[in-house]
Motif scaffolding. Structure first.
Motif, PDB file in Angstrom:
ATOM      1  N   HIS A 131      -1.158 -10.355  17.938  1.00  0.00           N
ATOM      2  CA  HIS A 131      -1.193 -10.567  16.495  1.00  0.00           C
ATOM      3  C   HIS A 131       0.131 -10.116  15.892  1.00  0.00           C
ATOM      4  CE1 HIS A 131      -1.599  -8.612  12.494  1.00  0.00           C
ATOM      5  NE2 HIS A 131      -2.088  -9.803  12.192  1.00  0.00           N
ATOM      6  N   PHE A 132       0.610 -10.853  14.898  1.00  0.00           N
ATOM      7  CA  PHE A 132       1.821 -10.398  14.203  1.00  0.00           C
ATOM      8  C   PHE A 132       1.840 -10.956  12.793  1.00  0.00           C
ATOM      9  CE2 PHE A 132       2.816 -14.358  16.287  1.00  0.00           C
ATOM     10  CZ  PHE A 132       3.656 -15.063  15.423  1.00  0.00           C
ATOM     11  N   MET A 133       2.442 -10.196  11.902  1.00  0.00           N
ATOM     12  CA  MET A 133       2.781 -10.665  10.565  1.00  0.00           C
ATOM     13  C   MET A 133       4.199 -11.236  10.617  1.00  0.00           C
ATOM     14  SD  MET A 133       1.352  -7.522   8.211  1.00  0.00           S
ATOM     15  CE  MET A 133      -0.375  -7.456   7.750  1.00  0.00           C
ATOM     16  N   HIS A 134       4.417 -12.327   9.911  1.00  0.00           N
ATOM     17  CA  HIS A 134       5.745 -12.949   9.886  1.00  0.00           C
ATOM     18  C   HIS A 134       6.065 -13.321   8.454  1.00  0.00           C
ATOM     19  CE1 HIS A 134       8.621 -16.298  11.574  1.00  0.00           C
ATOM     20  NE2 HIS A 134       9.270 -15.255  11.069  1.00  0.00           N
ATOM     21  N   ILE A 135       6.970 -12.575   7.854  1.00  0.00           N
ATOM     22  CA  ILE A 135       7.303 -12.742   6.444  1.00  0.00           C
ATOM     23  C   ILE A 135       8.779 -13.114   6.325  1.00  0.00           C
ATOM     24  CG2 ILE A 135       7.182 -11.725   4.151  1.00  0.00           C
ATOM     25  CD1 ILE A 135       5.615  -9.816   6.982  1.00  0.00           C
ATOM     26  N   ARG A 136       9.042 -14.326   5.897  1.00  0.00           N
ATOM     27  CA  ARG A 136      10.422 -14.786   5.750  1.00  0.00           C
ATOM     28  C   ARG A 136      10.922 -14.518   4.337  1.00  0.00           C
ATOM     29  NH1 ARG A 136      13.021 -17.557   9.457  1.00  0.00           N
ATOM     30  NH2 ARG A 136      14.297 -18.611   7.870  1.00  0.00           N
ATOM     31  N   SER A 137      12.128 -14.003   4.246  1.00  0.00           N
ATOM     32  CA  SER A 137      12.764 -13.734   2.959  1.00  0.00           C
ATOM     33  C   SER A 137      13.177 -15.047   2.305  1.00  0.00           C
ATOM     34  CB  SER A 137      14.000 -12.850   3.178  1.00  0.00           C
ATOM     35  OG  SER A 137      14.740 -12.719   1.979  1.00  0.00           O
ATOM     36  N   LYS A 138      13.274 -15.018   0.992  1.00  0.00           N
ATOM     37  CA  LYS A 138      13.774 -16.193   0.263  1.00  0.00           C
ATOM     38  C   LYS A 138      15.289 -16.322   0.390  1.00  0.00           C
ATOM     39  CE  LYS A 138      14.200 -13.653  -4.126  1.00  0.00           C
ATOM     40  NZ  LYS A 138      13.725 -13.535  -5.531  1.00  0.00           N
ATOM     41  N   HIS A 139      15.937 -15.261   0.898  1.00  0.00           N
ATOM     42  CA  HIS A 139      17.398 -15.274   1.022  1.00  0.00           C
ATOM     43  C   HIS A 139      17.808 -15.887   2.363  1.00  0.00           C
ATOM     44  CE1 HIS A 139      17.597 -12.929  -2.627  1.00  0.00           C
ATOM     45  NE2 HIS A 139      16.856 -11.976  -2.089  1.00  0.00           N
ATOM     46  N   GLU A 140      18.642 -16.887   2.313  1.00  0.00           N
ATOM     47  CA  GLU A 140      18.985 -17.681   3.494  1.00  0.00           C
ATOM     48  C   GLU A 140      19.603 -16.858   4.617  1.00  0.00           C
ATOM     49  OE1 GLU A 140      21.282 -21.198   2.994  1.00  0.00           O
ATOM     50  OE2 GLU A 140      20.015 -21.972   1.384  1.00  0.00           O
ATOM     51  N   ASN A 141      20.432 -15.920   4.282  1.00  0.00           N
ATOM     52  CA  ASN A 141      21.169 -15.175   5.306  1.00  0.00           C
ATOM     53  C   ASN A 141      20.469 -13.888   5.730  1.00  0.00           C
ATOM     54  OD1 ASN A 141      23.297 -17.067   5.435  1.00  0.00           O
ATOM     55  ND2 ASN A 141      24.202 -16.176   3.576  1.00  0.00           N
ATOM     56  N   ALA A 142      19.188 -13.795   5.492  1.00  0.00           N
ATOM     57  CA  ALA A 142      18.425 -12.610   5.893  1.00  0.00           C
ATOM     58  C   ALA A 142      18.476 -12.429   7.405  1.00  0.00           C
ATOM     59  CB  ALA A 142      16.980 -12.736   5.425  1.00  0.00           C
ATOM     60  N   LEU A 143      18.514 -11.164   7.845  1.00  0.00           N
ATOM     61  CA  LEU A 143      18.530 -10.855   9.270  1.00  0.00           C
ATOM     62  C   LEU A 143      17.094 -10.684   9.766  1.00  0.00           C
ATOM     63  CD1 LEU A 143      20.143 -10.012  11.854  1.00  0.00           C
ATOM     64  CD2 LEU A 143      19.900  -7.640  11.064  1.00  0.00           C
ATOM     65  N   PRO A 144      16.693 -11.421  10.801  1.00  0.00           N
ATOM     66  CA  PRO A 144      15.355 -11.205  11.367  1.00  0.00           C
ATOM     67  C   PRO A 144      15.231  -9.792  11.944  1.00  0.00           C
ATOM     68  CG  PRO A 144      16.271 -13.300  12.094  1.00  0.00           C
ATOM     69  CD  PRO A 144      17.395 -12.545  11.444  1.00  0.00           C
ATOM     70  N   LEU A 145      14.100  -9.148  11.689  1.00  0.00           N
ATOM     71  CA  LEU A 145      13.884  -7.772  12.134  1.00  0.00           C
ATOM     72  C   LEU A 145      12.455  -7.608  12.610  1.00  0.00           C
ATOM     73  CD1 LEU A 145      15.052  -4.799  12.235  1.00  0.00           C
ATOM     74  CD2 LEU A 145      13.933  -4.471  10.014  1.00  0.00           C
ATOM     75  N   LEU A 146      12.288  -7.165  13.843  1.00  0.00           N
ATOM     76  CA  LEU A 146      10.965  -6.800  14.351  1.00  0.00           C
ATOM     77  C   LEU A 146      10.750  -5.312  14.085  1.00  0.00           C
ATOM     78  CD1 LEU A 146       9.164  -7.835  17.555  1.00  0.00           C
ATOM     79  CD2 LEU A 146       9.433  -5.394  17.098  1.00  0.00           C
ATOM     80  N   VAL A 147       9.619  -4.978  13.475  1.00  0.00           N
ATOM     81  CA  VAL A 147       9.287  -3.582  13.170  1.00  0.00           C
ATOM     82  C   VAL A 147       8.046  -3.194  13.968  1.00  0.00           C
ATOM     83  CG1 VAL A 147       8.852  -1.885  11.378  1.00  0.00           C
ATOM     84  CG2 VAL A 147      10.213  -3.913  10.846  1.00  0.00           C
ATOM     85  N   ALA A 148       8.180  -2.160  14.804  1.00  0.00           N
ATOM     86  CA  ALA A 148       7.134  -1.788  15.765  1.00  0.00           C
ATOM     87  C   ALA A 148       6.442  -0.489  15.358  1.00  0.00           C
ATOM     88  CB  ALA A 148       7.748  -1.637  17.155  1.00  0.00           C
ATOM     89  N   HIS A 149       5.118  -0.499  15.394  1.00  0.00           N
ATOM     90  CA  HIS A 149       4.340   0.701  15.054  1.00  0.00           C
ATOM     91  C   HIS A 149       4.033   1.507  16.312  1.00  0.00           C
ATOM     92  CE1 HIS A 149       0.430  -0.479  16.727  1.00  0.00           C
ATOM     93  NE2 HIS A 149       0.645  -1.709  16.282  1.00  0.00           N
ATOM     94  N   GLY A 150       3.331   2.634  16.115  1.00  0.00           N
ATOM     95  CA  GLY A 150       2.940   3.490  17.225  1.00  0.00           C
ATOM     96  C   GLY A 150       1.493   3.935  17.085  1.00  0.00           C
ATOM     97  N   TRP A 151       1.159   5.122  17.590  1.00  0.00           N
ATOM     98  CA  TRP A 151      -0.208   5.681  17.496  1.00  0.00           C
ATOM     99  C   TRP A 151      -0.165   6.976  16.691  1.00  0.00           C
ATOM    100  CZ3 TRP A 151      -2.953  10.046  18.022  1.00  0.00           C
ATOM    101  CH2 TRP A 151      -4.354   9.935  18.074  1.00  0.00           C
ATOM    102  N   PRO A 152      -1.113   7.243  15.809  1.00  0.00           N
ATOM    103  CA  PRO A 152      -2.277   6.444  15.492  1.00  0.00           C
ATOM    104  C   PRO A 152      -2.015   5.478  14.350  1.00  0.00           C
ATOM    105  CG  PRO A 152      -2.490   8.548  14.433  1.00  0.00           C
ATOM    106  CD  PRO A 152      -1.155   8.542  15.145  1.00  0.00           C
TER     107      PRO A 152
END
Length: 439
Positions: A131-152
């Motif tokens: 499962h993942f959330m994927h939210i694209r910015s309205k700004h064309e030159n936005a840098l893609p970034l994966l943000v990873a969680h942990g426990w708990p």
């Protein structure tokens, strides 16, 4: 950690290599039917390959929410602790206040609506549904970034930073600070599938996350994480995929291995350290005295069956991650405004409960063979944000030694282990600054 340190008993080995993380997943009470009813499978061309991307929504059943409330109200309470503070763990008055709020005032539907308002997807990678959330910015030159969680933790941790990072012009930043965000749930956590075989450890999760970014069509991206997420993004970096330009961490893996061994064994903090180094060593030395949760999950996670039967037991277990975080949460439950509110805490605990993932999430500790805090050998650019109430506030001297391409380092005035969740403004500003030269 040294090889000798890695070859201790299974409990201590897994603890030492997995001690300090943070979040919790099974066939959630209505999750299977929810998936079937809400996901229409589509085919999306990404990066020259076809990948099945299924839209996802989640709606807990009224029956499951009523059952949760019934179980909270039927809790059999222990005796009160025999001390006047939290030396024996979560205090009875604190967990009873949280339970009362949970049963009488808390509304899961509010956070459920916020989750479903965000684009959510499922993609099968390496035989497992992620499962993942994927939210694209309205700004064309936005840098893609994966943000990873942990426990708990869970995806709940990152929801406060979505606006500031994808729409920085509305949150004190400029267009050049924008990111497209990809926020996955770890295997066995939240809405991701629960592994039915062994082997899902941080390096394998890192492979899956790198593959996810590739399949989404990104040829250039960054990664950021805390707790287990910090471990995973360093493993992503060690794989050196062509598109990964750098990583950001708020739990830097910078402890010299020999020092880590000394602190883990409970030996005195060495005297030949600088002021910041001594402070960090003392923090970690103290934290190593409070890692019973990691010992249990690292050795016998399946024994924690009670966490899937008692929501209050689950909540108590989850809020006692580390002393500083617990004290902050306890103050909040008592009415003092803090970085996390009681509803914040219950959003995360309730997600674990409804998806029945306490055990499947805990197995990550059992699977792990990777040192948590010591140097990993990352060679790509790294940005470090050192929050004061983290398990240890990483000194710049150690960060410079651990990361030969350190592009950003900053000590923050406030915040702890769950930085994105507790201090989203500071955290967002740090991520912007960390990737400024890597776009």
């Amino acid at each position: 950690m040294s090889d000798d340190h890695q070859l201790q008993s299974p409990v201590r080995r897994r603890l030492c290599t997995a001690a300090a993380a943070a979040p919790l997943v099974a066939a959630p009470f209505g999750l299977l039917s929810s998936k079937e009813n809400s996901m229409n499978e589509t085919t999306q061309k990404t990066g020259g390959a076809n990948a099945a991307v299924r839209p996802f929504k989640y709606n807990a059943s009224d029956a499951d929410l009523a059952d949760l409330r019934r179980r909270i109200e039927a809790t059999r309470w222990p005796d009160r602790e025999t001390v006047q503070d939290s030396k024996q763990g979560v205090q009875l008055a604190t967990i009873q206040k949280l339970a009362q709020h949970w049963a009488t005032k808390y509304d899961w539907r509010k956070v459920e609506s916020r989750i479903n308002a965000i684009p959510n997807f499922i993609m099968n990678i390496d035989g497992l549904d992620f499962h993942f959330m994927h939210i694209r910015s309205k700004h064309e030159n936005a840098l893609p970034l994966l943000v990873a969680h942990g426990w708990p933790g869970s995806i709940i941790e990152q929801m406060k930073i979505i606006g500031p990072l994808t729409d920085p012009t509305a949150h004190g930043g400029g267009e050049a600070d924008a990111f497209h965000l990809v926020i996955p749930s770890m295997p066995g956590y939240g809405f991701s599938a629960r592994p039915t075989t062994t082997g899902w450890n941080p390096p394998r999760i890192a492979d899956a996350y790198n593959e996810l970014m590739k399949r989404l069509g990104y040829t250039k991206w960054g990664a950021a994480g805390g707790d287990w997420g910090a471990i995973v993004v360093e493993q992503m970096a060690l794989k050196t995929p062509p598109g990964l330009v750098g990583i950001h961490t708020n739990m830097a893996n910078v402890i010299p291995p020999d020092l880590d061994k000394i602190l883990f064994q409970g030996d005195p903090v060495p005297t030949n350290l600088t002021g910041d180094e001594k402070h960090a060593a003392e923090q970690l030395h103290e934290f190593y005295r409070h890692i019973g949760y990691a010992v249990l999950m690292g050795d016998r996670p399946q024994t924690l069956t009670g966490l899937t039967d008692s929501p209050v037991g689950l909540a108590a277990f989850m809020i006692d991650h580390d002393p500083a975080s617990y004290e902050m949460i306890a103050r909040s439950i008592s009415g003092t405004p803090e970085g996390l509110s009681p509803d914040d805490v219950l959003d995360n605990v309730t997600l674990f409960w409804l998806t029945n993932t306490a055990i499947s999430a805990g197995r990550l500790y059992w699977e792990n063979k990777t040192p948590f805090f010591s140097v990993k050998g990352v060679k790509i650019p790294v940005a470090v944000s050192a929050f004061p109430d983290e398990l240890f506030q990483a000194p710049k001297s150690w960060a410079e030694q651990a990361y030969p391409k350190l592009v950003h380092y900053n000590k923050l005035p406030k915040g702890g282990h769950f930085a994105a969740w507790e201090q989203p403004k500071f955290y967002s500003e740090e991520v912007r600054a960390g990737f400024k030269t890597l776009r």
